[in-house]
Scaffold this active site. Structure first.
Site, PDB file in Angstrom:
ATOM      1  N   TYR A   1       0.834  -1.208   0.000  1.00 38.18           N
ATOM      2  CA  TYR A   1       0.000   0.000   0.000  1.00 38.18           C
ATOM      3  C   TYR A   1       0.872   1.262   0.000  1.00 38.18           C
ATOM      4  O   TYR A   1       1.863   1.352   0.714  1.00 38.18           O
ATOM      5  CB  TYR A   1      -0.965   0.012   1.194  1.00 38.18           C
ATOM      6  CG  TYR A   1      -2.083  -1.033   1.093  1.00 38.18           C
ATOM      7  CD1 TYR A   1      -2.300  -1.750  -0.092  1.00 38.18           C
ATOM      8  CD2 TYR A   1      -2.916  -1.300   2.167  1.00 38.18           C
ATOM      9  CE1 TYR A   1      -3.309  -2.700  -0.188  1.00 38.18           C
ATOM     10  CE2 TYR A   1      -3.936  -2.257   2.077  1.00 38.18           C
ATOM     11  CZ  TYR A   1      -4.124  -2.956   0.887  1.00 38.18           C
ATOM     12  OH  TYR A   1      -5.114  -3.901   0.793  1.00 38.18           O
TER      13      TYR A   1
ATOM     14  N   SER B   1     -13.321  -3.958  -0.241  1.00 39.42           N
ATOM     15  CA  SER B   1     -14.227  -3.073  -1.002  1.00 39.42           C
ATOM     16  C   SER B   1     -15.684  -3.403  -0.678  1.00 39.42           C
ATOM     17  O   SER B   1     -16.502  -3.641  -1.581  1.00 39.42           O
ATOM     18  CB  SER B   1     -13.972  -3.162  -2.513  1.00 39.42           C
ATOM     19  OG  SER B   1     -12.729  -2.600  -2.838  1.00 39.42           O
ATOM     20  N   PRO B   2     -16.051  -3.401   0.610  1.00 41.02           N
ATOM     21  CA  PRO B   2     -17.407  -3.823   0.995  1.00 41.02           C
ATOM     22  C   PRO B   2     -18.493  -2.870   0.519  1.00 41.02           C
ATOM     23  O   PRO B   2     -19.662  -3.238   0.463  1.00 41.02           O
ATOM     24  CB  PRO B   2     -17.342  -3.844   2.528  1.00 41.02           C
ATOM     25  CG  PRO B   2     -16.265  -2.878   2.871  1.00 41.02           C
ATOM     26  CD  PRO B   2     -15.255  -2.983   1.775  1.00 41.02           C
ATOM     27  N   LEU B   3     -18.081  -1.627   0.159  1.00 40.76           N
ATOM     28  CA  LEU B   3     -19.069  -0.691  -0.397  1.00 40.76           C
ATOM     29  C   LEU B   3     -18.878  -0.560  -1.903  1.00 40.76           C
ATOM     30  O   LEU B   3     -19.255   0.448  -2.511  1.00 40.76           O
ATOM     31  CB  LEU B   3     -18.951   0.678   0.288  1.00 40.76           C
ATOM     32  CG  LEU B   3     -19.155   0.675   1.809  1.00 40.76           C
ATOM     33  CD1 LEU B   3     -19.020   2.068   2.383  1.00 40.76           C
ATOM     34  CD2 LEU B   3     -20.520   0.088   2.173  1.00 40.76           C
ATOM     35  N   GLY B   4     -18.239  -1.559  -2.471  1.00 41.38           N
ATOM     36  CA  GLY B   4     -18.067  -1.557  -3.922  1.00 41.38           C
ATOM     37  C   GLY B   4     -16.942  -0.660  -4.418  1.00 41.38           C
ATOM     38  O   GLY B   4     -16.786  -0.471  -5.618  1.00 41.38           O
ATOM     39  N   GLY B   5     -16.161  -0.113  -3.497  1.00 41.03           N
ATOM     40  CA  GLY B   5     -14.987   0.684  -3.892  1.00 41.03           C
ATOM     41  C   GLY B   5     -15.365   2.022  -4.502  1.00 41.03           C
ATOM     42  O   GLY B   5     -15.103   3.075  -3.940  1.00 41.03           O
TER      43      GLY B   5
END
Ligand SMILES: NC(=O)c1ccc[n+]([C@@H]2O[C@H](COP(=O)([O-])OP(=O)(O)OC[C@H]3O[C@@H](n4cnc5c(N)ncnc54)[C@H](OP(=O)(O)O)[C@@H]3O)[C@@H](O)[C@H]2O)c1
Length: 290
Positions: free
Chosen positions: A46, A201-205
């Site tokens: 990262y 990416s649980p909110l779709g990124g």
């Protein structure tokens, strides 16, 4: 093992996103802990191999903080970067020697003598399971590693390791815009083998940024209706939707706004009505279930 929900994903905290200053990292860590968000997700790569050290620099400025939190990091992707001139192309490396050297680097970056969790970042076509098992065995016996997991591994790839080393978690892309794990056996496998599924990416990124996307618009519209019904924010509804799955999905939220993490914590306890869960599922599929 138990993770606190949600996990704070740090991928966007440094050079790949918000470019936090040391004071902002420290405030973010303190704020998370004040809200009982104790797990922090990293990867060596990262910020082009810089975010771990920036986080670590802030961490040591907070006395006693290291032992209040859990550090998750990943290795196995080797990519070219200013501080990795030995990498001429992006590749995967899961030899015992490479894994151990990555962990030593991460320990130095975080100024700590142990990692709570190490994940192999991606399945490697050239992975020799015995190399991974040897590295993890050595690191655990030296007290440098408490738990081990994988990321983006398919069930048969987890099987390569699972008989020789405990695989505590598998970090997978799971969200309202990435439904495959619900039906392709990945989450069933986690449930069967008591492996914690961590959702990246649980909110779709880019769900909130990609305004032109028809499917995203439909999902957000449906989530907004449910947000009104449950007196929550749209992002909270999407977190609650994931947390409702029987495999006990733990979202790894990438937000750089700590207030959103705190709200997500609140949302992880919500249980929506069955038809409401399917209303969102249907919005993502674009049609009713068969
Ligand atoms: N294992 C892997 O291969 C892998 C791959 C990718 C990521 N990850 C991990 O997963 C974590 C999360 O990934 P991600 O950052 O792609 O996931 P995400 O949580 O789905 O998306 C985060 C993005 O959504 C925005 N956002 C969140 N709530 C919002 C709202 N209510 N309104 C508008 N924008 C909103 C955030 O912006 P703000 O900052 O403004 O809130 C941020 O840009 C990463 O930090 C990393 O730890 C792992």
């Amino acid at each position: 093992m138990m993770f606190s929900k949600p996990i704070a994903g740090c991928m966007r905290w440094g050079k790949w996103g918000a470019c936090f200053t040391k004071a902002e990292y420290a405030a973010a860590i303190e704020n998370c802990v004040a809200n009982d968000i104790l797990d922090f997700d990293h990867a060596d790569i990262y910020g082009n191999y810089t975010t771990e050290a920036e986080f670590g620099d802030a961490l040591v400025s907070l006395p006693g903080m290291r032992h209040k939190i859990r550090l998750i990091t990943k290795c196995g992707i080797a990519m070219p970067a200013e501080n990795r001139v030995q990498h001429s192309i992006k590749s995967y490396n899961t030899t015992a020697k490479y894994i151990v050297s990555c962990v030593e680097n991460s320990l130095g970056n975080f100024s700590t003598d142990y990692l709570d969790v190490l994940l192999i970042h991606r399945p490697n076509p050239l992975m020799h399971p015995e190399e991974v098992v040897a590295a993890i065995g050595t690191l655990k016996s030296q007290g440098k590693l408490l738990h081990f997991g994988v990321s983006n591994f398919l069930p048969h790839q987890v099987d390569l390791l699972k008989n020789y080393v405990t695989v505590d978690c598998n970090q997978l892309e799971i969200s309202i815009t990435h439904l495959e794990p619900f039906m392709d056996g990945q989450l069933d496998y986690c449930l069967t083998h008591q492996i914690s599924p961590l959702a990246w990416s649980p909110l779709g990124g880019n769900l909130f940024r990609d305004h032109a996307n028809e499917r995203h618009a439909q999902i957000l519209k449906t989530a907004a209706t449910l947000a009104l019904k449950y007196n929550m924010y749209v992002d909270q509804i999407l977190v609650a939707w994931l947390c409702q799955h029987p495999s006990n999905i733990v979202p790894v939220l990438g937000t750089t706004k700590i207030s959103r993490l705190a709200k997500a914590k609140e949302a992880s306890a919500l249980r929506m009505e069955n038809e409401d869960w399917f209303l969102l599922y249907q919005a993502s599929l674009g049609h009713e279930v068969p």
